[in-house]
Enzyme design. Structure first.
Site, mmCIF file in Angstrom:
data_model
loop_
_atom_site.group_PDB
_atom_site.id
_atom_site.type_symbol
_atom_site.label_atom_id
_atom_site.label_comp_id
_atom_site.label_asym_id
_atom_site.label_seq_id
_atom_site.Cartn_x
_atom_site.Cartn_y
_atom_site.Cartn_z
ATOM 1 N N LYS A 177 0.355 -5.129 19.546
ATOM 2 C CA LYS A 177 0.556 -6.291 19.291
ATOM 3 C C LYS A 177 1.908 -6.138 18.399
ATOM 4 O O LYS A 177 2.151 -5.347 17.559
ATOM 5 C CB LYS A 177 -0.146 -6.991 18.491
ATOM 6 C CG LYS A 177 0.180 -8.477 17.901
ATOM 7 C CD LYS A 177 -1.025 -9.293 17.058
ATOM 8 C CE LYS A 177 -1.134 -8.947 15.646
ATOM 9 N NZ LYS A 177 -0.057 -9.612 14.802
ATOM 10 N N ARG A 186 -4.632 -2.875 10.244
ATOM 11 C CA ARG A 186 -4.868 -1.922 9.139
ATOM 12 C C ARG A 186 -5.915 -0.889 8.947
ATOM 13 O O ARG A 186 -5.685 0.535 8.799
ATOM 14 C CB ARG A 186 -4.747 -2.460 7.450
ATOM 15 C CG ARG A 186 -3.288 -3.055 7.523
ATOM 16 C CD ARG A 186 -3.303 -4.167 6.391
ATOM 17 N NE ARG A 186 -3.831 -5.507 7.048
ATOM 18 C CZ ARG A 186 -3.809 -6.510 6.107
ATOM 19 N NH1 ARG A 186 -3.466 -6.619 4.951
ATOM 20 N NH2 ARG A 186 -4.495 -7.568 6.656
ATOM 21 N N ASP A 228 3.296 -11.664 18.927
ATOM 22 C CA ASP A 228 2.425 -12.754 17.923
ATOM 23 C C ASP A 228 3.553 -13.322 17.111
ATOM 24 O O ASP A 228 3.622 -13.035 15.814
ATOM 25 C CB ASP A 228 1.291 -11.934 17.264
ATOM 26 C CG ASP A 228 0.640 -12.928 16.340
ATOM 27 O OD1 ASP A 228 0.553 -14.204 16.627
ATOM 28 O OD2 ASP A 228 -0.139 -12.368 15.461
ATOM 29 N N THR A 251 -6.659 -16.654 9.909
ATOM 30 C CA THR A 251 -7.868 -15.688 9.415
ATOM 31 C C THR A 251 -7.691 -15.334 8.070
ATOM 32 O O THR A 251 -8.896 -14.906 7.320
ATOM 33 C CB THR A 251 -8.228 -14.552 10.434
ATOM 34 O OG1 THR A 251 -6.775 -13.639 10.387
ATOM 35 C CG2 THR A 251 -8.528 -14.799 11.689
ATOM 36 N N ASP A 259 7.550 -25.168 14.991
ATOM 37 C CA ASP A 259 8.581 -25.914 14.889
ATOM 38 C C ASP A 259 8.745 -27.211 15.736
ATOM 39 O O ASP A 259 7.526 -27.518 16.202
ATOM 40 C CB ASP A 259 9.923 -24.910 15.248
ATOM 41 C CG ASP A 259 11.225 -25.173 14.585
ATOM 42 O OD1 ASP A 259 11.653 -26.268 14.173
ATOM 43 O OD2 ASP A 259 11.814 -24.405 14.052
ATOM 44 N N LYS A 315 3.650 -16.571 16.625
ATOM 45 C CA LYS A 315 3.227 -17.820 15.827
ATOM 46 C C LYS A 315 4.157 -18.936 15.789
ATOM 47 O O LYS A 315 4.577 -19.281 14.636
ATOM 48 C CB LYS A 315 2.430 -17.335 14.491
ATOM 49 C CG LYS A 315 1.306 -16.567 14.600
ATOM 50 C CD LYS A 315 0.653 -16.589 13.188
ATOM 51 C CE LYS A 315 -0.385 -15.295 13.242
ATOM 52 N NZ LYS A 315 0.043 -13.982 13.344
#
Ligand code: C5P
Length: 249
Positions: free
Chosen positions: A47, A224, A74, A133, A79, A76
């Site tokens: 990603k 992570r 990704d 999330t 607009d 996101k």
């Protein structure tokens, strides 16, 4: 709910490796590609988020594609409809498999994004991000949304689905409801995955890889817990083993 055999239009979901996306949240291409090299033969999907994309531009997508990986971009997008449709068109030719827009951008924006994506059948499949999330009920309320995360996720998923964006991003805690709503064939891409014992970091609505797959996730996004581990390959092996045990038979 037991996990249905989701079949996305573009990718196989047969094995655990087909269902794991490693988030390359790094500030430079060399840092990202160093991890990619360390996971060679294990990870099939990577990603590219805002941090890396803004540092490298689209070349990182083309580099990962040239090495045979699937790429989830990704960004996101959020607009006005005309701008998001243009961004979807601009991103269509770089070889990514998945691309995100924010469902909170509203119906006209989602319609414009879906229409722009449909014009390029070889371009990425669009996914609607429902509720980040990292957000809990209190953070949602602070933005003026009085709903629980679960009900807001469902509300935004219905909006996106009606506008023609049928793949969704949600937390593992909403997977079962969303899978029941979407049926077995839509992509449900799920971040905030934490193997047992891993710190939650800034994520609020987490669960284990096994939990997410059991509840109907198509693809799991892990950052992570892998990227900050002393031995990322060992963590990937352990996540893949947990996933393998949780795949539908
Ligand atoms: O490091 P961690 O596993 O928390 O990374 C999760 C990744 O998934 C991050 O790259 C983040 O941007 C992304 N993501 C998320 N929540 C969403 C959508 C995407 O955490 N709702």
């Amino acid at each position: 709910m037991s996990s249905p055999a989701s079949i996305p239009p573009t990718q196989s979901l047969a094995t655990a490796r087909d269902r794991l996306i490693v988030a390359l949240d790094f500030p430079t291409a060399p840092a990202a590609l160093d991890l990619v090299a360390r996971l060679e033969g294990r990870a099939l999907w990577f990603k590219v988020g805002l941090e890396l994309y803004l540092a490298t531009g689209p070349s990182i997508i083309e580099i990962l594609r040239a090495r045979g990986f699937h790429v989830f971009v990704d960004l996101k997008l959020h607009d006005i409809p005309n701008t998001v449709a243009g961004a979807v068109r601009s991103l269509a030719s770089f070889g990514a498999s998945l691309l995100t827009v924010h469902a909170a951008g509203g119906r006209p924006m989602l319609l414009a994004a879906a229409e722009a994506a449909a014009r390029n059948p070889d371009g990425p499949e669009l996914l609607a991000v429902t509720v980040l999330t990292s957000m809990d009920a209190q953070q949602l309320a602070e933005t003026g949304v009085p709903n629980t995360p679960a009900s807001q996720v469902m509300r935004l998923a219905k909006l996106a689905h009606a506008a023609g964006v049928s793949g969704m991003v949600c937390s593992p805690q909403e997977c079962a409801h969303l899978r029941a709503y979407l049926g077995p064939y839509r992509l449900l891409v799920v971040p905030a995955i934490r193997p047992a014992g891993s710190p939650a970091d800034d994520q609020s609505r987490t669960a284990t890889p096994a939990h997410a797959l059991h509840d109907g996730a198509s693809l799991l996004v892990v950052g992570r817990p892998i990227t900050r581990a002393p031995n990322p390959a060992a963590v990937v092996d352990s996540i893949l083993a947990e996933m393998e045990h949780s795949l539908p038979v």
